[in-house]
Enzyme design. Structure first.
Site, mmCIF file in Angstrom:
data_model
loop_
_atom_site.group_PDB
_atom_site.id
_atom_site.type_symbol
_atom_site.label_atom_id
_atom_site.label_comp_id
_atom_site.label_asym_id
_atom_site.label_seq_id
_atom_site.Cartn_x
_atom_site.Cartn_y
_atom_site.Cartn_z
ATOM 1 N N HIS A 103 -41.823 -3.798 -23.027
ATOM 2 C CA HIS A 103 -42.192 -5.056 -23.681
ATOM 3 C C HIS A 103 -42.071 -4.883 -25.191
ATOM 4 C CE1 HIS A 103 -44.251 -8.779 -24.553
ATOM 5 N NE2 HIS A 103 -45.030 -8.113 -25.404
ATOM 6 N N GLY A 111 9.271 0.577 -14.963
ATOM 7 C CA GLY A 111 9.552 1.192 -13.660
ATOM 8 C C GLY A 111 9.839 0.170 -12.577
HETATM 9 P P1 FAD Z 1 -3.114 -4.716 -16.854
HETATM 10 O O1 FAD Z 1 -4.220 -4.489 -17.805
HETATM 11 O O2 FAD Z 1 -2.376 -6.006 -16.930
HETATM 12 O O3 FAD Z 1 -2.126 -3.486 -17.030
HETATM 13 C C1 FAD Z 1 -0.937 -3.414 -16.337
HETATM 14 C C2 FAD Z 1 0.007 -2.572 -17.142
HETATM 15 O O4 FAD Z 1 1.163 -2.334 -16.363
HETATM 16 C C3 FAD Z 1 0.468 -3.244 -18.431
HETATM 17 O O5 FAD Z 1 0.226 -2.385 -19.495
HETATM 18 C C4 FAD Z 1 1.966 -3.465 -18.212
HETATM 19 O O6 FAD Z 1 2.729 -3.268 -19.395
HETATM 20 C C5 FAD Z 1 2.280 -2.375 -17.205
HETATM 21 N N1 FAD Z 1 3.444 -2.686 -16.382
HETATM 22 C C6 FAD Z 1 3.674 -3.817 -15.653
HETATM 23 N N2 FAD Z 1 4.831 -3.723 -14.997
HETATM 24 C C7 FAD Z 1 5.360 -2.523 -15.319
HETATM 25 C C8 FAD Z 1 6.546 -1.843 -14.964
HETATM 26 N N3 FAD Z 1 7.420 -2.369 -14.117
HETATM 27 N N4 FAD Z 1 6.768 -0.620 -15.510
HETATM 28 C C9 FAD Z 1 5.887 -0.051 -16.369
HETATM 29 N N5 FAD Z 1 4.748 -0.643 -16.726
HETATM 30 C C10 FAD Z 1 4.474 -1.853 -16.203
HETATM 31 N N6 FAD Z 1 -11.644 -8.388 -17.780
HETATM 32 C C11 FAD Z 1 -12.884 -7.900 -17.849
HETATM 33 O O7 FAD Z 1 -13.307 -7.176 -16.948
HETATM 34 N N7 FAD Z 1 -13.710 -8.184 -18.907
HETATM 35 C C12 FAD Z 1 -13.303 -8.975 -19.923
HETATM 36 O O8 FAD Z 1 -14.066 -9.214 -20.871
HETATM 37 C C13 FAD Z 1 -11.997 -9.505 -19.889
HETATM 38 N N8 FAD Z 1 -11.539 -10.277 -20.886
HETATM 39 C C14 FAD Z 1 -10.254 -10.715 -20.860
HETATM 40 C C15 FAD Z 1 -9.802 -11.486 -21.930
HETATM 41 C C16 FAD Z 1 -8.498 -11.935 -21.955
HETATM 42 C C17 FAD Z 1 -8.014 -12.766 -23.129
HETATM 43 C C18 FAD Z 1 -7.611 -11.588 -20.887
HETATM 44 C C19 FAD Z 1 -6.183 -12.035 -20.920
HETATM 45 C C20 FAD Z 1 -8.058 -10.824 -19.820
HETATM 46 C C21 FAD Z 1 -9.390 -10.390 -19.799
HETATM 47 N N9 FAD Z 1 -9.889 -9.628 -18.739
HETATM 48 C C22 FAD Z 1 -11.180 -9.171 -18.780
HETATM 49 C C23 FAD Z 1 -9.062 -9.283 -17.568
HETATM 50 C C24 FAD Z 1 -8.551 -7.860 -17.705
HETATM 51 O O9 FAD Z 1 -7.812 -7.731 -18.889
HETATM 52 C C25 FAD Z 1 -7.700 -7.512 -16.500
HETATM 53 O O10 FAD Z 1 -8.446 -7.737 -15.314
HETATM 54 C C26 FAD Z 1 -7.284 -6.047 -16.533
HETATM 55 O O11 FAD Z 1 -6.549 -5.769 -17.702
HETATM 56 C C27 FAD Z 1 -6.457 -5.698 -15.300
HETATM 57 O O12 FAD Z 1 -6.113 -4.361 -15.335
HETATM 58 P P2 FAD Z 1 -4.799 -3.803 -14.642
HETATM 59 O O13 FAD Z 1 -4.723 -2.372 -15.031
HETATM 60 O O14 FAD Z 1 -4.777 -4.190 -13.232
HETATM 61 O O15 FAD Z 1 -3.600 -4.603 -15.333
#
Ligand code: FAD
Ligand code: AMP
Length: 477
Positions: A450, A122
């Protein structure tokens, strides 16, 4: 004519899919646009967290810890095992199965809540419209009264170390290796670098972590970070601070050049994980005519209620200020959905826990001792080591401590910091106490079962008042 919704959520990660579900629960006609194509080549919900983040990393951390315990850790329990072998391809396929089950679960929840999943990428257009490009390059337009931007973040790449098939990978690539590198370099000693470095160390890699900053885990309470550095060192994680990677050459492995206080250094390894942080996905939100305000760090600018500068457009999760954590994004999603539905909702950013899922786990909520000093706030602290916990001894896992920080005058709990096994589960006590504006005395007067690890929280609260039972007290109450 474009189809019209009450709410369109752009991005189906933990921020976006939770926002969509809560909107639908509140009776709003909701769509969620998500572009992710998974390892199996299929469209998937769940974003970074479910596909290449929180869940797969924890699956591998669990498997690798069990392997490491079986290989060398069980003699203290009187258990001898021979012939222990890590079947890494099975670990990886087991991790993939968990990911598929969970992402499939979100699809099921979308159907149950009648959320329209629009598959494709999007772009934000003016007047609360979004253009979606599907997998066959077909374009369609959608409109909504409210748009929630939740496009998340992606790994930062550094020009000194460009990614290279499976020799130099980002965090996602490091979750898919089917063999154990003999010598591994992790660039960046942040949360992700330490977790992934731990996975491969446990499976047998020699691991060097190069970190540009001189301070280890600057966001963590100093006393806890110091203990962590010592414990990681004992596990064989060779963490070099003040080491900035400047260049790389792919040969039979990878040759790295870095600088530290002694000048230029060389390091030859088999593989490299680049884990130098993440940056927000704003590329498709910043069309000139969309007029969305981006702050100096490249994040979408929002106010305390997650409203952007454009009325009816909201932004949540990794895309906006605050810690890049799944649960932070999810709760922002709930709060925005409720505001759109006309409800009053407030998210307490002071009570968001952080966890590093290494062994020991490092978990915290609220202020560090250094932050309180900087604010000039009078505080008291109480510390209890797991070495004095009966349950930790029974578990043969006595490293670490609980530290409690409370206001000197009012006794209100200001911070809880835990380094130790299972601290990710224990930190919930601190979250609840801060959320309920509890005091260290409230914790001290609560009865904990405990023997449990959580008794260490009780004792740390008692220690803050000089009356811990199972350690000598520095001060007498
Ligand atoms: P995202 O999870 O990045 O999701 C965004 C989504 O938007 C994606 O699916 C993407 O495909 C979609 N998107 C982007 N642009 C577009 C577009 N233009 N059109 C359509 N779709 C789009 N956090 C924790 O709290 N605990 C943990 O243990 C942890 N471990 C992690 C381990 C690793 C290896 C990594 C990389 C991250 C970890 N995180 C953890 C961080 C966590 O994954 C992120 O903070 C979280 O996923 C953020 O959520 P979000 O929905 O903002 O973004
Ligand atoms: P985080 O943002 O918590 O994932 O941590 C990423 C870490 O990578 C930070 O601590 C940065 O200091 C570190 N970092 C960034 N660039 C480099 C580099 N070129 N060499 C070594 N470490 C780096």
């Amino acid at each position: 004519m474009s189809e019209k919704y009450d709410v369109i959520v752009l991005g189906g990660g933990p921020a976006g899919y939770v926002a969509a579900i809560r909107c639908a629960q509140l009776g709003l006609k909701t769509a969620c646009i998500e572009q992710w194509i998974n390892k199996q080549g299929k469209p998937a919900l769940g974003g970074t967290c479910l596909n290449v983040g929180c869940i797969p990393s924890k699956a591998l951390l669990e498997s690798s810890q069990i392997y490491a315990d079986a290989a060398k850790g069980l003699s203290s329990h009187g258990i001898e095992i021979s012939g222990v072998r890590a079947d890494v391809p099975t670990m990886i396929s087991g991790k993939d199965k968990i990911v598929q089950e969970l992402t499939g679960g979100i699809e099921h929840l979308f159907r149950a809540n009648k959320i329209h999943w629009i598959q494709g990428s999007g772009s934000l257009l003016p007047e609360r419209q979004i253009e979606v490009t599907d997998i066959d390059s077909g374009k369609s337009r959608f409109q909504a009264d409210n748009i929630i931007l939740a496009t998340g973040s992606r790994p930062i790449e550094i020009s000194a170390v460009p990614l290279h098939s499976d020799r130099i990978v980002d965090s996602a690539g490091a979750l898919d290796w089917e063999s154990v590198p003999q010598k591994l370099c992790v660039i960046g000693a942040g949360v992700i670098g330490l977790e992934l470095g731990s996975v491969w160390r446990r499976l047998g890699s020699e691991v060097v972590v190069l970190e540009a900053q001189d301070t280890f885990l600057p966001m963590v309470d100093r006393q806890i970070a110091k203990d962590a550095l010592r414990q990681f060192g004992r596990q064989g994680l060779d963490i070099k601070l003040g080491a900035r990677v400047m260049a790389s050459t792919v040969n039979e492995g990878v040759a790295l050049e870095y600088t530290d206080k002694n000048g230029e250094q060389q390091l030859q390894v088999d593989r490299v994980i680049v884990a130098v942080g993440r940056r927000p996905n704003i590329d498709q939100l910043t069309l000139p005519e969309a007029d969305l305000l981006i702050d100096e760090r490249g994040l979408v600018h929002v106010n305390d209620n997650c409203e952007t500068n454009i009325p009816g457009i909201w932004a949540i999760g990794d895309l906006v200020r605050g810690p890049m954590l799944a649960h932070k994004g999810s709760e922002e999603g709930v709060a925005v959905a409720e505001r759109i539905a006309g409800k009053h909702c407030h998210l307490n950013y002071d009570a968001i826990p952080s966890v590093i899922y290494t062994h020991p786990e490092i978990s915290w909520v609220g202020k560090t001792e250094e932050q309180l000093k900087e604010e000039g706030r009078a505080y008291k602290s109480g510390v209890f080591p797991f070495a004095a916990s009966g349950r930790a001894k029974a578990m043969r896992d006595t490293g670490g401590m609980v530290k409690i920080l409370a206001d000197e005058a009012s006794d209100e709990l200001l911070g809880m910091h835990i380094i130790g096994g299972h601290s990710s589960e224990l930190i919930g006590h601190g979250v609840m106490a801060i959320e309920f504006q509890g005091t260290s005395e409230d914790i001290a007067r609560s009865v904990f079962a405990h023997p449990t690890l959580s008794e260490a929280i009780h004792e740390a609260a008692l220690a803050a008042d000089g009356r811990a039972i199972h350690i000598p007290n520095k001060k007498r109450s």
